[in-house]
Design a protein around this motif. Structure first.
Motif, PDB file in Angstrom:
ATOM      1  N   VAL A 111     -19.092   2.849 -48.544  1.00 17.74           N
ATOM      2  CA  VAL A 111     -19.597   3.783 -47.542  1.00 17.74           C
ATOM      3  C   VAL A 111     -20.722   4.635 -48.127  1.00 17.74           C
ATOM      4  O   VAL A 111     -21.777   4.817 -47.510  1.00 17.74           O
ATOM      5  CB  VAL A 111     -18.471   4.693 -47.008  1.00 17.74           C
ATOM      6  CG1 VAL A 111     -19.054   5.779 -46.105  1.00 17.74           C
ATOM      7  CG2 VAL A 111     -17.439   3.881 -46.256  1.00 17.74           C
ATOM      8  N   ASP A 112     -20.515   5.144 -49.331  1.00 16.76           N
ATOM      9  CA  ASP A 112     -21.526   5.994 -49.963  1.00 16.76           C
ATOM     10  C   ASP A 112     -22.833   5.243 -50.192  1.00 16.76           C
ATOM     11  O   ASP A 112     -23.919   5.791 -49.972  1.00 16.76           O
ATOM     12  CB  ASP A 112     -21.002   6.534 -51.299  1.00 16.76           C
ATOM     13  CG  ASP A 112     -19.926   7.580 -51.120  1.00 16.76           C
ATOM     14  OD1 ASP A 112     -19.918   8.229 -50.061  1.00 16.76           O
ATOM     15  OD2 ASP A 112     -19.103   7.750 -52.030  1.00 16.76           O
ATOM     16  N   TRP A 113     -22.742   3.988 -50.630  1.00 15.07           N
ATOM     17  CA  TRP A 113     -23.957   3.238 -50.937  1.00 15.07           C
ATOM     18  C   TRP A 113     -24.706   2.811 -49.684  1.00 15.07           C
ATOM     19  O   TRP A 113     -25.935   2.887 -49.633  1.00 15.07           O
ATOM     20  CB  TRP A 113     -23.622   2.040 -51.824  1.00 15.07           C
ATOM     21  CG  TRP A 113     -23.317   2.454 -53.229  1.00 15.07           C
ATOM     22  CD1 TRP A 113     -22.090   2.491 -53.820  1.00 15.07           C
ATOM     23  CD2 TRP A 113     -24.245   2.955 -54.195  1.00 15.07           C
ATOM     24  NE1 TRP A 113     -22.188   2.967 -55.100  1.00 15.07           N
ATOM     25  CE2 TRP A 113     -23.490   3.265 -55.362  1.00 15.07           C
ATOM     26  CE3 TRP A 113     -25.610   3.175 -54.194  1.00 15.07           C
ATOM     27  CZ2 TRP A 113     -24.097   3.773 -56.514  1.00 15.07           C
ATOM     28  CZ3 TRP A 113     -26.214   3.688 -55.333  1.00 15.07           C
ATOM     29  CH2 TRP A 113     -25.461   3.978 -56.477  1.00 15.07           C
ATOM     30  N   PHE A 114     -23.991   2.376 -48.669  1.00 11.98           N
ATOM     31  CA  PHE A 114     -24.666   2.051 -47.415  1.00 11.98           C
ATOM     32  C   PHE A 114     -25.271   3.312 -46.803  1.00 11.98           C
ATOM     33  O   PHE A 114     -26.365   3.292 -46.232  1.00 11.98           O
ATOM     34  CB  PHE A 114     -23.701   1.382 -46.436  1.00 11.98           C
ATOM     35  CG  PHE A 114     -23.539  -0.092 -46.668  1.00 11.98           C
ATOM     36  CD1 PHE A 114     -24.577  -0.971 -46.410  1.00 11.98           C
ATOM     37  CD2 PHE A 114     -22.350  -0.609 -47.158  1.00 11.98           C
ATOM     38  CE1 PHE A 114     -24.439  -2.337 -46.629  1.00 11.98           C
ATOM     39  CE2 PHE A 114     -22.196  -1.971 -47.375  1.00 11.98           C
ATOM     40  CZ  PHE A 114     -23.248  -2.829 -47.116  1.00 11.98           C
ATOM     41  N   ASP A 115     -24.556   4.408 -46.915  1.00  9.23           N
ATOM     42  CA  ASP A 115     -25.059   5.688 -46.427  1.00  9.23           C
ATOM     43  C   ASP A 115     -26.341   6.080 -47.165  1.00  9.23           C
ATOM     44  O   ASP A 115     -27.279   6.624 -46.570  1.00  9.23           O
ATOM     45  CB  ASP A 115     -23.981   6.760 -46.612  1.00  9.23           C
ATOM     46  CG  ASP A 115     -23.982   7.758 -45.470  1.00  9.23           C
ATOM     47  OD1 ASP A 115     -24.120   7.332 -44.318  1.00  9.23           O
ATOM     48  OD2 ASP A 115     -23.836   8.960 -45.738  1.00  9.23           O
TER      49      ASP A 115
END
Length: 210
Positions: free
Chosen positions: A94-98
């Protein structure tokens, strides 16, 4: 700057930013073991939330209402994440796609505002709003700590991407080159924040004297 040509050249960032934000929204639903309907809702809200607020503020037609590809893309991504085995998604996904969406959408939001004649400083702010509001709404609905109050750098990375883009365009740098540099700067700062936990100093107030 020919803003129409610039906006057209950066159009790819729009669907790209929407797609990765939609993935991050669907992954939050997955992490909370929600239903397929919730997957679709989270993907849509996260993908279009910031752009919707931006368009309302600058007086533009709300983009996803005018283009059916956008909600179809978000709902398709929600279904794809729903069908994908959980082992393919790491906890930090989630953090990386965000982070990818943050950098891309900051640049595109600023570009769209400039294309409509918004001055540079408000245009950069529109980039920040475009990149962050969808995630804020997602977190509020899911009950997770909001991205804007987490200690590590987030909005700051979006501000860097939008500001670098506006500055470069104002100094005559070609639109695609400016977008690439700005995207890289914003993503790099957010990546460092994720990996190293970088954060701005917190307010300490009027501390009592010993």
């Amino acid at each position: 700057m020919n803003s129409t040509i610039l906006y057209s050249a950066l159009g790819w960032l729009d669907l790209f930013g929407i797609a990765v934000f939609a993935i991050s929204g669907a992954l939050v639903a997955a992490r909370n073991r929600q239903t397929l309907v919730t997957f679709g809702f989270f993907a849509l809200v996260t993908g279009v939330g910031g752009g919707t607020v931006r368009d309302l503020l600058i007086g533009a037609p709300v983009f996803w209402v005018q283009d059916a590809r956008v909600p179809i893309l978000c709902l398709g991504i929600a279904l794809l994440v729903w069908l994908t085995p959980v082992k393919f998604w790491r906890p930090a996904a989630v953090d990386w796609f965000d982070a990818i969406g943050l950098a891309a959408y900051s640049v595109f939001g600023a570009a769209k505002a400039m294309q409509l004649g918004i001055d540079p400083v408000p245009a950069a702010i529109m980039g920040i709003i475009t990149a962050s509001v969808g995630g804020v709404i997602r977190d509020l609905i899911s009950g997770e700590p909001s991205i804007i109050i987490r200690p590590e750098l987030y909005v700051t990375a979006g501000a860097l991407a939008a500001s670098v883009f506006v500055l470069l365009v104002q100094t005559g740098v070609q639109g695609f080159v400016a977008a690439l540099i700005a995207f890289t700067a914003g993503f790099a700062l957010r990546a460092l924040a994720i990996v190293k936990g970088l954060s701005l100093p917190a307010y300490r107030g009027a501390e009592e004297k010993e």
